[in-house]
Design an enzyme around this catalytic site. Structure first.
Site, PDB file in Angstrom:
ATOM      1  N   ASP A 144       0.834  -1.202   0.000  1.00  0.00           N
ATOM      2  CA  ASP A 144       0.000   0.000   0.000  1.00  0.00           C
ATOM      3  C   ASP A 144       0.875   1.261   0.000  1.00  0.00           C
ATOM      4  O   ASP A 144       2.112   1.182   0.057  1.00  0.00           O
ATOM      5  CB  ASP A 144      -0.878  -0.055   1.265  1.00  0.00           C
TER       6      ASP A 144
ATOM      7  N   ASP B  84      -9.837   3.489  -3.638  1.00  0.00           N
ATOM      8  CA  ASP B  84     -10.560   2.242  -3.321  1.00  0.00           C
ATOM      9  C   ASP B  84     -11.927   2.115  -4.005  1.00  0.00           C
ATOM     10  O   ASP B  84     -12.679   3.080  -4.146  1.00  0.00           O
ATOM     11  CB  ASP B  84     -10.797   2.143  -1.816  1.00  0.00           C
TER      12      ASP B  84
HETATM   13  C1  GLA Z   1      -6.000   1.086   1.329  1.00  0.00           C
HETATM   14  C2  GLA Z   1      -6.074   0.110   0.155  1.00  0.00           C
HETATM   15  C3  GLA Z   1      -7.172  -0.914   0.426  1.00  0.00           C
HETATM   16  C4  GLA Z   1      -6.878  -1.663   1.715  1.00  0.00           C
HETATM   17  C5  GLA Z   1      -6.732  -0.662   2.871  1.00  0.00           C
HETATM   18  C6  GLA Z   1      -6.228  -1.330   4.136  1.00  0.00           C
HETATM   19  O1  GLA Z   1      -7.134   1.847   1.420  1.00  0.00           O
HETATM   20  O2  GLA Z   1      -6.315   0.800  -1.028  1.00  0.00           O
HETATM   21  O3  GLA Z   1      -7.261  -1.823  -0.649  1.00  0.00           O
HETATM   22  O4  GLA Z   1      -5.707  -2.420   1.567  1.00  0.00           O
HETATM   23  O5  GLA Z   1      -5.797   0.363   2.545  1.00  0.00           O
HETATM   24  O6  GLA Z   1      -6.023  -0.417   5.156  1.00  0.00           O
END
Ligand code: GLA
Length: 447
Positions: free
Chosen positions: A124, A182
């Site tokens: 990430d 996301d």
């Molecule tokens: C980010 C990523 C998600 C997930 C969260 C976990 O938002 O884009 O896919 O992995 O972190 O905290």
């Protein structure tokens, strides 16, 4: 390693931090019991697996309550089920949930994760300083080198949310990179991601893919009903079918997020997820991601273009009359001059059939003899003399897919890439921003 983008299951979309060794093993066993394990072999543990501090010798360690037997033990147990296992960290100091992440420890963490027996790592972007955030490429590259120097194959998934062009900087060392922020369990968001990612198709090559994020099929959307968002209901069957089809057509990794334990083996969702021919489209040797070939519209439709407007992609397509049609045709070139064609009823006011010409609409011909396979078994008619396919009635948000394969030494040529339709309904981002502000204000004032 799969000969194509990674497929599997990940904890985040349905469980966020509510994870444990038991959950992972139950889901892995359910994947097997549903006979989905050969199609989705990676079980990935996302954020929140790690303890709040590193060990005294500096390694990341398992959260003692969620994973009391440690991560190596989980990996062994998942492997014993005949599945592969993946893990998560961040390139910065902390994960997005504020737990220890890998900044300054790339070699050590790669060695630890490899020593535990993991086969996949999602990395990430949280926990970087501002200066580091605007130029994350060197850090991701270092992690890539650290993973490549391990003595096991670890699929490297860069989760840079599409913000600093990971399709450019990560394509030499990562197996895939996220193209957007996301996903969440509503069809609008699925489509925004598709619109944003379509133009990135040229960056996708064998073993290096645009990652459109984990799938929301079967995920409980009500978890996301925050006060400031419009109410969300889980994706319908047709929306789920279009979601899976677009991910396969666009050569994205396909990482499921739903609870597998409570799925009935005879359910529609399991039969949807089991469509091996559809999934195999993304491992076709030619490795060409699908493109939006053309948009057919009639009637009164409000359909703003969303391309490259990032976070501001919040507007649905709205039919303003009862006869409005908004259908898209997506094409994906396959080996041996074959072609996959998806017809997607994106926003029409009701079910629509679509008639399209292989020559004039798809720029695919002359094909004296063609095998047409209907991958969802929805039904169609083919007028061989005129080379016209007519679909069945497709409901709004519904889709249907065919593969067209030259038969008996028939020759077919595809020239469609030179005829890709630009979206007819472009609105400048400023107008989209203004509409977004009006929308947020009105949602809040209705409460
Ligand atoms: C980010 C990523 C998600 C997930 C969260 C976990 O938002 O884009 O896919 O992995 O972190 O905290």
């Amino acid at each position: 390693m799969l000969d194509g983008p990674t497929r599997g299951w990940n904890t985040w979309n349905n469980y966020q931090c509510d994870i444990s060794e038991d959950l992972i093993l139950e889901q892995a066993r359910a994947m097997k019991a549903l006979s989905l394990h050969h199609l989705y072999p990676y079980i990935v543990i996302d954020d929140c697996w790690m303890a709040p501090a590193r060990s005294s010798s500096g390694e990341l360690q398992a959260d003692p309550i969620r994973f009391p037997n440690g991560m190596k033990s989980v990996a062994e147990k998942v492997h014993a089920e005949g599945l592969l296992i993946g893990l998560y960290t961040s390139i910065g100091q902390t994960t997005c949930e504020g737990l220890p992440a890998s900044f300054g420890h790339y070699e050590l963490d790669a060695a630890t994760i490899s020593g535990w027996g993991f086969d996949f790592l999602k990395v990430d972007t949280c926990g970087l300083t501002f200066d580091q955030t605007i130029n994350p490429a060197p850090y991701y590259e270092q992690m890539g080198k650290a993973l490549a120097s391990q003595d096991r194959d670890i699929v490297y998934n860069v989760c840079n949310w599409g913000i600093w062009g990971p399709w450019k900087f990560a394509r030499t060392f990562a197996a895939s990179w996220r193209t957007t922020m996301d996903i969440f369990p509503t069809f609008w968001r699925v489509i925004q991601i598709v619109d944003f990612s379509e133009g990135l198709a040229p960056y996708s090559t064998l073993h290096h893919y645009n990652d459109l994020d984990m799938l929301e099929i079967g995920v409980d959307g009500t978890l996301f009903n925050w006060a400031w968002t419009p109410k969300i209901s889980p994706l319908s069957f047709d929306e789920s079918k279009a979601h899976l089809t677009l991910w396969a057509m666009m050569n994205s990794p396909i990482i499921l997020g739903l609870d597998l334990v409570n799925l009935n083996i005879d359910s529609d969702i399991v039969s949807l997820l089991s469509n091996e021919k559809l999934l195999n489209l993304s491992s076709d040797p030619l490795q060409q991601p699908a493109r939006r070939q053309l948009v057919k519209t009639t009637g009164n439709l409000f359909a703003p273009a969303y391309h490259f407007t990032g976070f501001l992609q919040m507007l649905p397509h709205i039919c303003l009359s009862s006869d409005c049609t908004y259908v898209e045709i997506w094409t994906k070139q396959l080996e041996d001059d074959a072609l996959a064609v998806m017809v997607f009823n994106r926003g029409s006011s009701g079910p629509r059939e679509l008639k399209f010409s292989l020559n004039d609409d798809l720029h695919y011909g002359p094909c004296s003899n063609l095998d047409i396979e209907d991958l969802w078994g929805d039904g169609f008619k083919y007028n061989e003399a005129e080379k016209i396919i007519t679909t069945q009635m497709i409901p709004p948000q519904g889709s249907t897919v065919f593969t067209l394969t030259p038969a008996d030494a028939s020759r077919c040529y595809y020239d469609g890439l030179n005829h890709i339709d630009a979206n007819n309904f472009k609105l400048p981002s400023g107008a989209i921003f203004l509409l977004l502000v009006i929308w947020i204000i009105s949602v809040n004032s209705i409460k």
